[in-house]
Design a protein around this motif. Sequence first.
Motif, short mmCIF file in Angstrom:
data_model
loop_
_atom_site.label_atom_id
_atom_site.label_comp_id
_atom_site.label_asym_id
_atom_site.label_seq_id
_atom_site.Cartn_x
_atom_site.Cartn_y
_atom_site.Cartn_z
N THR A 10 -34.41 -24.59 11.67
CA THR A 10 -33.06 -24.91 12.15
C THR A 10 -32.20 -23.65 12.18
OG1 THR A 10 -32.46 -25.44 9.88
CG2 THR A 10 -33.13 -27.30 11.31
N LEU A 11 -31.08 -23.76 12.86
CA LEU A 11 -30.20 -22.60 13.01
C LEU A 11 -28.78 -22.91 12.55
CD1 LEU A 11 -31.40 -21.53 16.55
CD2 LEU A 11 -31.44 -20.04 14.55
N GLY A 12 -28.17 -21.92 11.93
CA GLY A 12 -26.74 -21.95 11.63
C GLY A 12 -26.18 -20.59 11.99
N ILE A 13 -25.06 -20.56 12.70
CA ILE A 13 -24.51 -19.28 13.17
C ILE A 13 -23.07 -19.15 12.72
CG2 ILE A 13 -23.88 -17.94 15.24
CD1 ILE A 13 -26.23 -19.35 16.67
N GLU A 14 -22.76 -17.99 12.14
CA GLU A 14 -21.37 -17.68 11.76
C GLU A 14 -20.92 -16.46 12.55
OE1 GLU A 14 -20.94 -18.25 7.11
OE2 GLU A 14 -22.91 -17.45 7.60
N GLU A 15 -19.72 -16.55 13.12
CA GLU A 15 -19.15 -15.41 13.84
C GLU A 15 -17.77 -15.10 13.28
OE1 GLU A 15 -20.69 -15.20 18.33
OE2 GLU A 15 -19.25 -16.82 18.05
N GLU A 16 -17.42 -13.81 13.29
CA GLU A 16 -16.08 -13.38 12.87
C GLU A 16 -15.34 -12.85 14.10
OE1 GLU A 16 -17.38 -12.12 8.33
OE2 GLU A 16 -17.38 -10.61 9.90
N TYR A 17 -14.15 -13.40 14.35
CA TYR A 17 -13.37 -13.03 15.54
C TYR A 17 -12.13 -12.25 15.16
CZ TYR A 17 -16.05 -17.00 17.48
OH TYR A 17 -17.04 -17.87 17.86
N MET A 18 -11.65 -11.46 16.11
CA MET A 18 -10.41 -10.72 15.88
C MET A 18 -9.23 -11.45 16.52
SD MET A 18 -11.06 -7.35 18.32
CE MET A 18 -12.51 -6.75 17.48
N VAL A 19 -8.12 -11.48 15.78
CA VAL A 19 -6.88 -12.07 16.29
C VAL A 19 -6.06 -10.94 16.88
CG1 VAL A 19 -4.82 -13.41 15.70
CG2 VAL A 19 -6.96 -13.78 14.43
N LEU A 20 -5.65 -11.11 18.15
CA LEU A 20 -4.99 -10.03 18.89
C LEU A 20 -3.57 -10.41 19.29
CD1 LEU A 20 -8.03 -9.33 21.22
CD2 LEU A 20 -7.29 -7.84 19.35
N ARG A 25 -1.94 -5.59 22.11
CA ARG A 25 -3.42 -5.63 21.95
C ARG A 25 -3.88 -5.17 20.57
NH1 ARG A 25 -1.14 -5.09 27.07
NH2 ARG A 25 -2.65 -5.47 28.74
N GLU A 26 -2.94 -4.97 19.66
CA GLU A 26 -3.29 -4.64 18.26
C GLU A 26 -3.86 -5.88 17.56
OE1 GLU A 26 -2.97 -1.84 16.43
OE2 GLU A 26 -1.49 -0.59 17.45
N LEU A 27 -4.58 -5.64 16.47
CA LEU A 27 -4.94 -6.75 15.60
C LEU A 27 -3.65 -7.35 15.04
CD1 LEU A 27 -7.95 -5.36 13.54
CD2 LEU A 27 -8.02 -7.15 15.28
N LYS A 28 -3.67 -8.65 14.80
CA LYS A 28 -2.46 -9.33 14.38
C LYS A 28 -2.73 -10.16 13.12
CE LYS A 28 1.79 -10.88 15.55
NZ LYS A 28 2.97 -10.04 15.50
N SER A 29 -2.06 -9.83 12.03
CA SER A 29 -2.13 -10.64 10.83
C SER A 29 -1.31 -11.91 11.07
CB SER A 29 -1.58 -9.87 9.62
OG SER A 29 -2.39 -8.74 9.37
N LYS A 47 -12.75 -20.87 9.05
CA LYS A 47 -12.31 -20.44 7.72
C LYS A 47 -11.50 -19.15 7.81
CE LYS A 47 -16.51 -20.40 5.59
NZ LYS A 47 -17.56 -21.17 6.26
N ALA A 48 -10.68 -18.94 6.79
CA ALA A 48 -9.97 -17.67 6.65
C ALA A 48 -10.95 -16.61 6.18
CB ALA A 48 -8.83 -17.81 5.66
N GLU A 49 -10.66 -15.36 6.48
CA GLU A 49 -11.43 -14.24 5.95
C GLU A 49 -10.49 -13.35 5.12
OE1 GLU A 49 -13.90 -12.34 5.24
OE2 GLU A 49 -15.48 -13.73 5.80
N MET A 50 -11.05 -12.27 4.57
CA MET A 50 -10.27 -11.44 3.66
C MET A 50 -9.04 -10.84 4.35
SD MET A 50 -11.55 -8.63 0.97
CE MET A 50 -12.02 -7.31 2.06
N HIS A 51 -9.22 -10.33 5.55
CA HIS A 51 -8.08 -9.81 6.31
C HIS A 51 -7.50 -10.93 7.18
CE1 HIS A 51 -9.93 -5.93 5.27
NE2 HIS A 51 -8.69 -5.44 5.38
N GLN A 52 -6.19 -10.98 7.27
CA GLN A 52 -5.54 -12.05 8.03
C GLN A 52 -5.82 -11.98 9.53
OE1 GLN A 52 -1.44 -12.92 7.36
NE2 GLN A 52 -1.57 -12.61 5.15
N ALA A 53 -6.24 -10.82 10.00
CA ALA A 53 -6.52 -10.67 11.44
C ALA A 53 -7.93 -11.14 11.81
CB ALA A 53 -6.33 -9.21 11.85
N SER A 99 -6.80 -0.40 16.30
CA SER A 99 -5.94 -0.81 15.18
C SER A 99 -6.37 -0.14 13.88
CB SER A 99 -6.00 -2.33 15.00
OG SER A 99 -5.12 -2.96 15.90
N HIS A 100 -5.39 0.14 13.02
CA HIS A 100 -5.66 0.75 11.71
C HIS A 100 -5.64 -0.31 10.63
CE1 HIS A 100 -5.36 5.22 12.51
NE2 HIS A 100 -5.10 4.67 13.68
N TRP A 101 -6.58 -0.22 9.73
CA TRP A 101 -6.69 -1.24 8.67
C TRP A 101 -5.47 -1.22 7.74
CZ3 TRP A 101 -6.58 0.72 3.76
CH2 TRP A 101 -7.00 2.04 3.58
#
Length: 370
Positions: A10-20, A25-29, A47-53, A99-101
């Motif tokens: 079976t398959l399970g897929i997780e992806e992490e997306y950037m909020v812009l 066009r910068e990353l957006k918290s 789900k939320a990740e460590m960075h808000q963006a 974008s800068h972290w």
Amino acid sequence: MSPINYSQFTLGIEEEYMVLDPQSRELKSHEQKIVLEGQKIIKDKVKAEMHQAVVEVGTDICKDIDEALKDVATLRNTIARVAGDLGFSMGAAGTHPFSHWESQLITDHVRYSEIVNELQEAARSNLIFGLHVHVGMESREMANHIANSTRYFLPHIYALSTNSPFWEGRLTGYKSFRTKVFDKFPRTGIPEYFDTIEDYDHYVRMLVKTNCIDNAKKIWWDLRVHPFFNTVEFRICDVPLTTHETIIIAALFQAICAKIYKLRTNNLNFIQYSRALINENKWRASRYGIDGRLIDFGKEEEVNTRVLIYELLDFVDDVVDQLGSRHILSLVPNLLETGTGADRQMKVYQETNSMVSVVDYIKDQFLYGI
């Protein structure tokens, strides 16, 4: 000999997306507004990740690659719609081009506070976006066997996923700079070989007992026997620009697992190579993507990466019909021709000399083809 039960993979897929931010066009918290709204529609699949963006999504357990494609497409469409309603855009690439972290906020959660407190700048600067693919296993013993044997193929598939050529407004010279950022974390990279699952469990117990980690999820290798599920989890890849690239990569990981399993049922195995040797190929994949040469350790010579990927397709050919993934893996030659996400990002930059145009391209590819 009883026939192989291919439905176990079976398959399970997780992806992490950037909020812009659609204007800059910068990353957006974004204070997790997308997550909170998204959960009303797709529950705990966002789900939320460590960075808000960063927004993380995960599919259900999918019985085959077609179900996985449908699920990932639904997740991307849902998140894009929710984000748009809230005044944001979404994208999928291993790093944001400029974008800068330092300007991005950390999510207020005790787990993330602990990680930042321990890892300090390595954690704060870890503003990257990955793809994780879980493949179901019949037992943890088999998961350990398959994890050992599939380590060799990690650089080949990673090369196909390379999608982070930029970092903080600079062209890095790497096709995947994301892993260079992540290497600052402990317990990352290609894993060791473990003789038995008991050896692996002993290693985890030792780390917990000596306060290195509080649970096995803080082992962030490129591939791991999952601490809680009966899966092998592949973690090496950049998140791809498009859904279909994600599905191609998932299908390759699934096919390799099924092939190693099939060899095992015939009392055969793939040769085990050391972490140090596999690391040479990982480095080449991160630097050159599919345009370089990887080492064929059997022949002890360098081989064009594209050739090795075709050889990999031949290697798994006798299991793909049973898995129902031939139509997806038939897209690999096209991907080798058009280039990885990194190649296409760099092409946009060469044509426009504009990082903003690159972000627009990333944004446009997010829902491409679905």
